[in-house]
Design a protein around this motif. Sequence first.
Motif, short mmCIF file in Angstrom:
data_model
loop_
_atom_site.label_atom_id
_atom_site.label_comp_id
_atom_site.label_asym_id
_atom_site.label_seq_id
_atom_site.Cartn_x
_atom_site.Cartn_y
_atom_site.Cartn_z
N VAL A 58 -0.98 -2.21 53.71
CA VAL A 58 -1.83 -3.39 53.91
C VAL A 58 -3.16 -3.13 53.23
O VAL A 58 -3.77 -2.07 53.42
CB VAL A 58 -2.04 -3.67 55.41
CG1 VAL A 58 -3.02 -4.82 55.60
CG2 VAL A 58 -0.71 -3.97 56.10
N VAL A 59 -3.60 -4.09 52.42
CA VAL A 59 -4.78 -3.88 51.59
C VAL A 59 -5.76 -5.03 51.78
O VAL A 59 -5.37 -6.19 51.89
CB VAL A 59 -4.37 -3.80 50.09
CG1 VAL A 59 -5.58 -3.57 49.21
CG2 VAL A 59 -3.36 -2.69 49.88
N ASP A 60 -7.06 -4.71 51.83
CA ASP A 60 -8.11 -5.72 51.81
C ASP A 60 -8.33 -6.15 50.35
O ASP A 60 -8.59 -5.31 49.50
CB ASP A 60 -9.42 -5.15 52.37
CG ASP A 60 -9.34 -4.89 53.87
OD1 ASP A 60 -8.40 -5.39 54.51
OD2 ASP A 60 -10.22 -4.18 54.39
N LEU A 61 -8.25 -7.45 50.10
CA LEU A 61 -8.16 -7.94 48.73
C LEU A 61 -9.30 -8.86 48.32
O LEU A 61 -9.81 -9.65 49.12
CB LEU A 61 -6.84 -8.72 48.55
CG LEU A 61 -5.54 -7.96 48.75
CD1 LEU A 61 -4.37 -8.93 48.81
CD2 LEU A 61 -5.34 -6.95 47.64
N ILE A 62 -9.64 -8.78 47.03
CA ILE A 62 -10.36 -9.83 46.32
C ILE A 62 -9.29 -10.67 45.63
O ILE A 62 -8.45 -10.12 44.91
CB ILE A 62 -11.29 -9.26 45.24
CG1 ILE A 62 -12.39 -8.40 45.83
CG2 ILE A 62 -11.89 -10.38 44.39
CD1 ILE A 62 -13.18 -7.62 44.79
N ALA A 63 -9.31 -11.98 45.83
CA ALA A 63 -8.36 -12.84 45.14
C ALA A 63 -9.02 -13.47 43.92
O ALA A 63 -10.07 -14.10 44.04
CB ALA A 63 -7.85 -13.95 46.08
N LEU A 64 -8.40 -13.27 42.75
CA LEU A 64 -8.82 -14.01 41.56
C LEU A 64 -8.20 -15.38 41.68
O LEU A 64 -6.98 -15.53 41.69
CB LEU A 64 -8.35 -13.30 40.29
CG LEU A 64 -8.98 -11.93 40.03
CD1 LEU A 64 -8.50 -11.37 38.70
CD2 LEU A 64 -10.50 -12.01 40.06
N TYR A 65 -9.03 -16.40 41.78
CA TYR A 65 -8.58 -17.70 42.26
C TYR A 65 -8.97 -18.82 41.31
O TYR A 65 -10.13 -18.94 40.94
CB TYR A 65 -9.19 -17.95 43.65
CG TYR A 65 -8.61 -19.13 44.36
CD1 TYR A 65 -7.34 -19.06 44.92
CD2 TYR A 65 -9.31 -20.32 44.47
CE1 TYR A 65 -6.79 -20.14 45.58
CE2 TYR A 65 -8.77 -21.40 45.12
CZ TYR A 65 -7.51 -21.31 45.68
OH TYR A 65 -6.96 -22.39 46.32
N THR A 66 -7.99 -19.65 40.94
CA THR A 66 -8.26 -20.76 40.02
C THR A 66 -8.31 -22.11 40.71
O THR A 66 -8.79 -23.08 40.14
CB THR A 66 -7.16 -20.84 38.95
OG1 THR A 66 -5.92 -21.21 39.57
CG2 THR A 66 -6.99 -19.51 38.22
N GLY A 67 -7.76 -22.19 41.92
CA GLY A 67 -7.59 -23.48 42.58
C GLY A 67 -6.24 -24.10 42.29
O GLY A 67 -5.90 -25.15 42.84
#
Length: 235
Positions: free
Chosen positions: A6-15
Amino acid sequence: MVVKCVVDLIALYTGGKDSHFAIIEALRSGHIVKCLITAEPARADSYMFHAVNARWALLHGEAMGIPHYLAGVSGVKEREVEELGEVLARYKRECGAEGVLTGAVASRYQKERVDRLAERLGLVHVAPLWGRDQVELLLAEASALEFIIVAVMAMGLDERWLGARISRLEAQKLLELSRKYGFSPVGEGGEFETYVIASPLFRGKRVEILEAEIHWSPAGWGYYEIKSARLTKSI
């Protein structure tokens, strides 16, 4: 590096549908999304990032209750990758993240560059959609989400698709065209781009588009520009 389950994540997000569905799949696997980063390229022909309606992705962070940051990048090939690395380094610290999440499905260009950045920064790259069957993926996304098409750049996709809401029925029509004209069923090659307007992650809200403009080129491509939008309660 030892990879935790289980990892704490930054999401690269486009919508768009892929980056959003990647969050759904990551959460199902027990990961925690600490923050979202949306890159806003200065050029429309960015190799790495969606340019159409990038700023309106911020409504999604608000709807999901996840800290969301807009990061300007040049849009210049390769330079924008290094700029992304600087952004990730900053928010790795600020968000307390151990990994980066992407919605990459089949684009080696994008995945390999994020792989390299993640390795350099000591992050795990989590890509839950990578290698998925694209037909099955589109149908799963159309069942889980409500999204519209905001750009088309492939033979077989005309102006009528801009702003179209994609249900499973519309997804089937897209699949028929992808088979006929040979484009990616999920638009992984940039053949079309999407914007999510409703999701189970939106906590009882949805995006209402108040004003939009269609731009169409005689060369056979175009985009749907959102001029005004807001969050409203889901009915």
